[in-house]
Design an enzyme around this catalytic site. Structure first.
Site, mmCIF file in Angstrom:
data_model
loop_
_atom_site.group_PDB
_atom_site.id
_atom_site.type_symbol
_atom_site.label_atom_id
_atom_site.label_comp_id
_atom_site.label_asym_id
_atom_site.label_seq_id
_atom_site.Cartn_x
_atom_site.Cartn_y
_atom_site.Cartn_z
ATOM 1 N N TYR A 106 23.563 -40.850 -89.889
ATOM 2 C CA TYR A 106 23.211 -42.003 -90.907
ATOM 3 C C TYR A 106 23.646 -41.597 -92.239
ATOM 4 C CZ TYR A 106 19.913 -43.811 -87.233
ATOM 5 O OH TYR A 106 19.386 -44.390 -86.047
ATOM 6 N N PRO B 92 12.586 -54.417 -83.521
ATOM 7 C CA PRO B 92 11.474 -55.136 -82.936
ATOM 8 C C PRO B 92 11.725 -56.464 -83.644
ATOM 9 C CG PRO B 92 10.590 -53.641 -84.365
ATOM 10 C CD PRO B 92 11.977 -53.130 -83.903
ATOM 11 N N VAL B 93 12.096 -56.669 -84.760
ATOM 12 C CA VAL B 93 12.476 -57.789 -85.513
ATOM 13 C C VAL B 93 13.499 -58.332 -85.591
ATOM 14 C CG1 VAL B 93 11.744 -59.054 -87.769
ATOM 15 C CG2 VAL B 93 10.588 -56.912 -87.200
ATOM 16 N N ALA B 94 14.548 -57.779 -84.463
ATOM 17 C CA ALA B 94 15.952 -58.338 -84.255
ATOM 18 C C ALA B 94 16.714 -58.535 -85.340
ATOM 19 C CB ALA B 94 15.443 -59.848 -83.495
ATOM 20 N N GLY C 44 16.188 -59.014 -88.523
ATOM 21 C CA GLY C 44 15.676 -59.724 -89.386
ATOM 22 C C GLY C 44 15.354 -61.142 -88.906
ATOM 23 N N LEU D 233 13.792 -62.429 -86.814
ATOM 24 C CA LEU D 233 12.438 -62.864 -86.426
ATOM 25 C C LEU D 233 11.557 -62.726 -87.551
ATOM 26 C CD1 LEU D 233 11.943 -61.490 -82.841
ATOM 27 C CD2 LEU D 233 12.388 -63.822 -83.706
ATOM 28 N N GLU E 114 10.124 -63.557 -91.504
ATOM 29 C CA GLU E 114 9.782 -64.717 -92.527
ATOM 30 C C GLU E 114 10.890 -65.453 -93.000
ATOM 31 O OE1 GLU E 114 6.611 -63.582 -90.593
ATOM 32 O OE2 GLU E 114 7.537 -62.459 -91.953
#
Length: 302
Positions: A51, A199-201, A203, A205, A207
């Site tokens: 990274y 887990p939020v793919a 972004g 998923l 808001e």
């Protein structure tokens, strides 16, 4: 913050970890985010030697100065930069792993790594040699435990069969349910835990994710992603936002010990941490989500 045991190890990780890849390269901002994560109950940090060409490990090391014992620290190995050669080269050899770990320790300013992970892997690797490297590092006290970071079912099966891995880091979300068919059941049966990344793919998923659907995600087209977001909205509630619902979905499978969403801003970090206090999904909500999304499967590496 709830803590879960990682496989058969004595590592207890916060169910919400911090994926450090998105910290950026500026020291004050990165250190501030790590410190804020620790203050808010996150004590599981995941980085990798590649990274930002090692800069990420350096920043994590600076942030943990004087606080090393407060965290479970994970990093990865296997990709290397060779002078005169463009891009990354894959090297799971024992010689490289035992050299690379010294560089990671120096950048992280520590004398041990809690969880050392192979950053990829193919079925053509010298797997026994790779395992031998990790086992020797464990015996030497340089690492406490080891795992792999992979989405290749054939590689995962080999390490489950031939090694003492305690974890598999895998992309897993409402939009990437590939592990559900063949990886999660196997790991649950063997007492090995999953660390769920993405887990939020990316972004989608979140808001504000409506503006990200145009790029698509995996084999989902923009229109389908928009429809899924619309159908997920009723499952979000005042005490659990859409992104927190997505994080809780990844954590709902018993094989998953931790989810590691990334955070590049304090606001994102606070929102991710909020998933720990958000209500867990009911069995009915999990079933509803699985009706909304697709049970996609791995098309390769079988």
């Amino acid at each position: 913050m709830r803590k879960n045991r990682l496989g058969s190890s004595d590592l207890w990780v916060s169910e919400i970890g911090l994926g450090c890849m998105s910290l950026g390269t500026e020291e004050p901002a990165a250190v501030r985010l790590v410190h804020e994560a620790l203050e808010r109950g996150i004590h599981f940090l995941d980085t990798a030697d590649i990274y930002d060409a090692g800069r990420n490990e350096e920043l994590v090391g600076k942030a943990l100065k004087g606080r090393r014992s407060d965290v479970i620290l994970a990093t990865k190995v296997g990709n290397r930069r060779i002078s005169g050669k463009e891009g990354l080269s894959w090297d799971p050899s024992k010689a490289y792993i035992k050299t690379a770990v010294k560089d990671s320790l120096k950048r992280l300013q520590t004398d041990y790594i809690d969880l050392y992970q192979l950053h990829g892997g193919t079925i053509d690797d010298p797997i026994d040699e790779t395992i031998e490297a990790f086992e020797e590092l464990k015996q030497e006290g340089v690492i406490r435990f080891y795992g792999i970071s992979s989405i290749r079912p054939n590689v995962i099966r080999e390490y489950v069969k031939r090694s003492n891995i305690v974890s598999v880091m895998s992309q897993y979300s409402i939009l990437d349910r590939r592990p559900e068919e063949e990886v999660l059941p196997l790991l649950a049966e063997q007492g090995i835990n999953v660390i769920a990344r993405g887990p939020v793919a990316s972004g989608v998923l979140a808001e504000e994710g409506a503006r990200k659907v145009e790029k698509g995600y995996l084999d989902y087209a923009a229109a389908e992603l928009s429809t899924i977001r619309e159908k997920l909205m009723p499952l979000a509630r005042q005490d659990r936002s859409m992104s927190q619902t997505a994080i809780r979905y990844s954590l709902s499978h018993p094989a998953v010990a931790a989810a590691i969403p990334g955070a590049s801003t304090l606001q994102q970090l606070i929102h991710n941490v909020g998933a720990a206090d958000a209500p867990e999904l009911t069995a009915e909500e999990v079933a509803a989500i699985r009706q909304i999304s697709r049970p996609n499967v791995y098309g390769a590496h079988r």
